[in-house]
Design a protein around this motif. Structure first.
Motif, PDB file in Angstrom:
ATOM      1  N   THR A 191       0.822  -1.211   0.000  1.00 14.64           N
ATOM      2  CA  THR A 191       0.000   0.000   0.000  1.00 14.64           C
ATOM      3  C   THR A 191       0.860   1.267   0.000  1.00 14.64           C
ATOM      4  O   THR A 191       0.348   2.353  -0.273  1.00 14.64           O
ATOM      5  CB  THR A 191      -0.950   0.021   1.214  1.00 14.64           C
ATOM      6  OG1 THR A 191      -0.202  -0.362   2.370  1.00 14.64           O
ATOM      7  CG2 THR A 191      -2.098  -0.945   1.018  1.00 14.64           C
ATOM      8  N   GLY A 192       2.150   1.119   0.298  1.00 22.49           N
ATOM      9  CA  GLY A 192       3.108   2.203   0.074  1.00 22.49           C
ATOM     10  C   GLY A 192       2.783   3.537   0.730  1.00 22.49           C
ATOM     11  O   GLY A 192       3.167   4.583   0.215  1.00 22.49           O
ATOM     12  N   GLY A 193       2.070   3.538   1.846  1.00 23.13           N
ATOM     13  CA  GLY A 193       1.774   4.792   2.526  1.00 23.13           C
ATOM     14  C   GLY A 193       0.321   5.209   2.406  1.00 23.13           C
ATOM     15  O   GLY A 193      -0.115   6.159   3.056  1.00 23.13           O
ATOM     16  N   ARG A 194      -0.445   4.470   1.600  1.00 21.35           N
ATOM     17  CA  ARG A 194      -1.843   4.860   1.398  1.00 21.35           C
ATOM     18  C   ARG A 194      -2.640   4.812   2.699  1.00 21.35           C
ATOM     19  O   ARG A 194      -3.425   5.714   3.003  1.00 21.35           O
ATOM     20  CB  ARG A 194      -2.481   3.951   0.335  1.00 21.35           C
ATOM     21  CG  ARG A 194      -4.008   4.029   0.248  1.00 21.35           C
ATOM     22  CD  ARG A 194      -4.522   5.418  -0.091  1.00 21.35           C
ATOM     23  NE  ARG A 194      -4.236   5.826  -1.431  1.00 21.35           N
ATOM     24  CZ  ARG A 194      -5.077   5.709  -2.459  1.00 21.35           C
ATOM     25  NH1 ARG A 194      -6.261   5.179  -2.279  1.00 21.35           N
ATOM     26  NH2 ARG A 194      -4.737   6.143  -3.645  1.00 21.35           N
TER      27      ARG A 194
ATOM     28  N   SER B 229      -1.535   5.134   5.786  1.00 23.24           N
ATOM     29  CA  SER B 229      -1.121   6.239   6.652  1.00 23.24           C
ATOM     30  C   SER B 229      -1.709   7.553   6.147  1.00 23.24           C
ATOM     31  O   SER B 229      -2.168   8.395   6.924  1.00 23.24           O
ATOM     32  CB  SER B 229       0.407   6.352   6.664  1.00 23.24           C
ATOM     33  OG  SER B 229       0.982   5.111   6.989  1.00 23.24           O
ATOM     34  N   ASP B 230      -1.706   7.734   4.830  1.00 25.23           N
ATOM     35  CA  ASP B 230      -2.258   8.949   4.254  1.00 25.23           C
ATOM     36  C   ASP B 230      -3.744   9.058   4.577  1.00 25.23           C
ATOM     37  O   ASP B 230      -4.245  10.135   4.903  1.00 25.23           O
ATOM     38  CB  ASP B 230      -2.015   8.932   2.741  1.00 25.23           C
ATOM     39  CG  ASP B 230      -2.447  10.225   2.082  1.00 25.23           C
ATOM     40  OD1 ASP B 230      -2.192  11.304   2.674  1.00 25.23           O
ATOM     41  OD2 ASP B 230      -3.036  10.180   1.003  1.00 25.23           O
TER      42      ASP B 230
ATOM     43  N   VAL C 131       6.913   2.469   6.019  1.00 27.53           N
ATOM     44  CA  VAL C 131       6.599   1.994   4.680  1.00 27.53           C
ATOM     45  C   VAL C 131       7.816   1.189   4.223  1.00 27.53           C
ATOM     46  O   VAL C 131       8.820   1.746   3.780  1.00 27.53           O
ATOM     47  CB  VAL C 131       6.292   3.157   3.720  1.00 27.53           C
ATOM     48  CG1 VAL C 131       5.963   2.622   2.324  1.00 27.53           C
ATOM     49  CG2 VAL C 131       5.127   4.003   4.250  1.00 27.53           C
TER      50      VAL C 131
ATOM     51  N   TYR D  71       9.124  -0.799   1.781  1.00 30.53           N
ATOM     52  CA  TYR D  71       8.853  -1.186   0.398  1.00 30.53           C
ATOM     53  C   TYR D  71       9.806  -2.277  -0.086  1.00 30.53           C
ATOM     54  O   TYR D  71       9.451  -3.070  -0.933  1.00 30.53           O
ATOM     55  CB  TYR D  71       8.933   0.058  -0.486  1.00 30.53           C
ATOM     56  CG  TYR D  71       7.879   0.082  -1.566  1.00 30.53           C
ATOM     57  CD1 TYR D  71       6.540  -0.142  -1.257  1.00 30.53           C
ATOM     58  CD2 TYR D  71       8.200   0.324  -2.888  1.00 30.53           C
ATOM     59  CE1 TYR D  71       5.561  -0.140  -2.238  1.00 30.53           C
ATOM     60  CE2 TYR D  71       7.229   0.332  -3.882  1.00 30.53           C
ATOM     61  CZ  TYR D  71       5.909   0.086  -3.541  1.00 30.53           C
ATOM     62  OH  TYR D  71       4.951   0.089  -4.514  1.00 30.53           O
TER      63      TYR D  71
ATOM     64  N   PRO E 111       1.469  -3.563 -11.645  1.00 34.63           N
ATOM     65  CA  PRO E 111       0.775  -4.348 -12.664  1.00 34.63           C
ATOM     66  C   PRO E 111       1.380  -5.750 -12.882  1.00 34.63           C
ATOM     67  O   PRO E 111       0.715  -6.587 -13.463  1.00 34.63           O
ATOM     68  CB  PRO E 111       0.928  -3.497 -13.930  1.00 34.63           C
ATOM     69  CG  PRO E 111       2.165  -2.699 -13.695  1.00 34.63           C
ATOM     70  CD  PRO E 111       2.236  -2.449 -12.230  1.00 34.63           C
TER      71      PRO E 111
ATOM     72  N   ARG F  59      -3.564  -1.110 -10.003  1.00 34.08           N
ATOM     73  CA  ARG F  59      -2.641  -0.816  -8.899  1.00 34.08           C
ATOM     74  C   ARG F  59      -3.262   0.119  -7.866  1.00 34.08           C
ATOM     75  O   ARG F  59      -3.195  -0.122  -6.659  1.00 34.08           O
ATOM     76  CB  ARG F  59      -1.386  -0.175  -9.500  1.00 34.08           C
ATOM     77  CG  ARG F  59      -0.241   0.058  -8.531  1.00 34.08           C
ATOM     78  CD  ARG F  59       0.951   0.656  -9.288  1.00 34.08           C
ATOM     79  NE  ARG F  59       2.054   0.981  -8.418  1.00 34.08           N
ATOM     80  CZ  ARG F  59       3.062   0.143  -8.133  1.00 34.08           C
ATOM     81  NH1 ARG F  59       3.078  -1.075  -8.644  1.00 34.08           N
ATOM     82  NH2 ARG F  59       4.042   0.519  -7.341  1.00 34.08           N
TER      83      ARG F  59
ATOM     84  N   LYS G  61      -4.291  -0.893  -3.959  1.00 35.75           N
ATOM     85  CA  LYS G  61      -3.741  -0.189  -2.790  1.00 35.75           C
ATOM     86  C   LYS G  61      -4.876   0.285  -1.879  1.00 35.75           C
ATOM     87  O   LYS G  61      -4.839   0.114  -0.658  1.00 35.75           O
ATOM     88  CB  LYS G  61      -2.883   1.011  -3.232  1.00 35.75           C
ATOM     89  CG  LYS G  61      -1.520   0.625  -3.818  1.00 35.75           C
ATOM     90  CD  LYS G  61      -0.752   1.846  -4.331  1.00 35.75           C
ATOM     91  CE  LYS G  61      -0.233   2.737  -3.219  1.00 35.75           C
ATOM     92  NZ  LYS G  61       0.494   3.922  -3.748  1.00 35.75           N
TER      93      LYS G  61
END
Lengths: 415, 415
Positions: A281-284, A286-287, A304, A306, A361, A394, A398
């Protein structure tokens, strides 16, 4: 009341942006009990804008325009309406004061064109812009109501909700107002939800029930017209109870709030805290959490992670779990659990949440796009985890992975 | 050629769906060199649909309708055009054969209303539907061209691309197509950008230049008509060079790509890596970067250090810097620099980026909403930092702070 929506902007005619404003306003009008018969898009051109306004005037009681309130030469909506109605443009002093203060506080010189954003028609009500500089306009002339809103959705939506909608409602005498309740669901998709309620949806008369889906969330809106809140409650309550009877385990709110809002609200009230470890999710996540004002009382932070190196070094997942022909790999239940449990140990939070998966992808570790593991470790020593197979691109993977992790947390919080 | 787009569907007027079809067709028309002057949305109502068609006929050479080609009683577009033009509806036999075969192969009885999907006007060309049952229609009467397309995007888009676009192009003899270039800017706002180019914008004839702003980014589009790419390049190049001469330090791309996309592309090509420490952006920067496919080659990870405890414990910022009456505080240049420098030391990345500030809605440490510090630490031992005063609500401050941090990084990458 019949309404017409006019969106102004050459970027719409060129297809550079989607007219989401029209959808927002159309839905808001439906909620107010106002019927929209036409929507129009016209470019930044005074003659064609006046043509659209003249036509709308001939067939609508309420004309709502968005766009063209900015500072540039292309922003012509106020000018066009001013010419059409024969009203002067005047400066709305509080707006001008705000603009001047804004530029002064930044030490940037204000250019002359910014004054245009503070203009309103001489016989109009200003609509306050809480998120930008251009003041909105509402007025009635010869029984037709006009509302001018800015184009950027971030400015338009709050202005509509807080100032334009009450203004319109005040013109709606004699029509019984609409009352509605919104039930928000998590952990269930739109079609599954609709399937569970299909008999109610098919048989609906009053109240009406309608499913909505957006941004990884689904909702049911129950609506009726009534003379009073008490009368509305009498009509809405049995339908809400029937829906709750069938789907209570998925209902997280009876307001139009997001799942992350509800979690922050609930945890804040109970003095609980949260940390997260996010891979795919790369920070999603937390955002989303930090989008909620006041989340700092609940959310300690996140890592994060990664790369596998970060999962190992910062979160102590053994390399033997992450890599190697026999290893479970980064996308696995083992890794999700270790991320959550190790993060819990090194933070002071009550809950640690983790997400690891394949957002696409391309597949990863030979595992398919959409495969995601989420885990929640709790201070009492238990960890719950869940394997998901999510659909979409993608971005939606997320989003859905983050929402699914929050749903796991919400289930723990509820019990 | 002037075109008008009419989208038909009560679900659009109610705001239940967004009119993405209009955007798709508008953009496709721009690519064909067809100018769209109006877009209209009308409900499933024959009288109002005929009214919209009549108006469009009075001012456009090409009318493109989407929606209302389905089998139900609400699908009225072909009927409305048939009445308006005095042309009979006839069965398009290949379409009917396809529909009949479809139902037969599934063992489902075909209902009578499905025949409606095979209808076309008597003097029209059929437009094949490769992804559904409703045949499209193209025809010319009294010099006006009409195109009827289905509403579902997955049927409409391929029909437009494969059949409608070539049909339109065949009517465009002698009109030169449009060519355009997009310049993307960072580190400058829309009004400042326009201010710098005001003389060019005001004097524009051919090529035209137009500014655009969305999601914390601004762009300039330069457009001309030409017989060939080479002729277009000769006309576009001097304008692009003049804009570059004035604002080169802000131009990060000559394509419609985001700043984060450009940074990932550039760093990936050079084998460079990045880590981040986010406070007030709360993961937004990481989410933006990881939205780009292939970002895993560049982005190691981030620490979302939302509390002072995390800034201290995970990133080694001394408590004496973060707290106390004489301390610079969490929102300070010192903290931003320490976050970036300490993260760089503990990671293997070439660049470490940090963001700390006040996203609002309330001030913090007595510092105003919108005050943000960003820093970038680089492997060669230098750190650059920047103080920002950003406008907007919590969401836009998060977005703009993340974009501003990326702009600092981009400046370093360029040199």
């Amino acid at each position: 009341m019949k309404a017409e929506i006019i969106a102004v902007g050459t970027e719409l005619l060129l297809g550079q942006i989607v007219n989401t404003n029209a959808q927002f306003i159309a839905r808001a009008c439906a909620d107010l009990g106002v019927s929209v018969y036409f929507q129009t898009v016209v470019g930044d051109n005074t003659a064609r804008l006046k043509e659209a306004l003249t036509l709308a005037k001939s067939r609508a009681d309420l004309i709502i325009c968005t766009g063209g309130l900015g500072p540039t030469q292309d922003d012509l909506t106020k000018d066009a309406l001013s010419e059409l109605l024969g009203q002067q443009l005047i400066v709305h002093q509080p707006s001008l004061d705000y603009i001047e203060t804004f530029f002064r506080s930044r030490g940037v010189p204000m250019v002359e064109s910014n004054v245009r954003q503070a203009l309103m028609l001489e016989h109009s009500d200003p609509l306050k812009n809480d998120n930008g500089m251009a003041v909105g306009v509402a007025l009635t002339q010869e029984k037709t109501h006009y509302i001018l809103l800015p184009g950027p959705p971030k400015e338009m939506k709050p202005m509509f909700e807080h100032y334009a909608a009450p203004w319109i409602a005040s013109k709606l005498e004699g029509v019984a107002p609409l009352f509605s309740r919104m039930l928000k669901f998590a952990g269930i998709g739109e079609s599954a939800l609709e399937h569970e309620l299909l008999d109610l949806i098919k048989a609906q008369t009053d109240p009406t029930i309608a499913p909505y889906a957006k941004e990884g969330e689904v909702a049911i809106r129950i609506t009726t017209r009534a003379a009073s809140q008490a009368e509305a409650d009498r009509k809405l309550e049995p339908m809400e109870q029937e829906i709750r009877r069938r789907l209570s385990q998925h209902i997280y709110a009876s307001d139009d709030v997001t799942l992350e809002y509800e979690i922050v609200r609930s945890m804040r009230g109970r003095g609980l805290t949260l940390a997260a470890a996010e891979s795919c999710t790369g920070g999603r996540l937390s955002d989303m959490l930090t989008a909620i004002p006041g989340s700092s009382a609940v959310f300690e932070g996140s890592i994060v992670c990664y790369t596998n190196a970060w999962k190992h070094k910062l979160l102590g997942v053994p390399m033997s779990v992450l890599e190697g022909p026999e290893a479970p790999g980064a996308v696995s239940d083992e890794t999700a659990r270790l991320l959550a449990e190790n993060l819990l140990k090194q933070s002071t939070a009550d809950f640690a949440l983790s997400i690891t998966g394949v957002a696409g992808p391309d597949e990863s570790e030979g595992k398919p796009v959409g495969l995601v593991y989420v885990a929640v470790a709790t201070k009492n020593g238990t960890t719950v985890s869940k394997k998901l197979q999510l659909a979409g691109n993608r971005e939606s993977i997320k989003l859905r992975a983050a929402k699914s992790a929050l749903y796991q947390l919400w289930q723990l919080l509820r019990n």
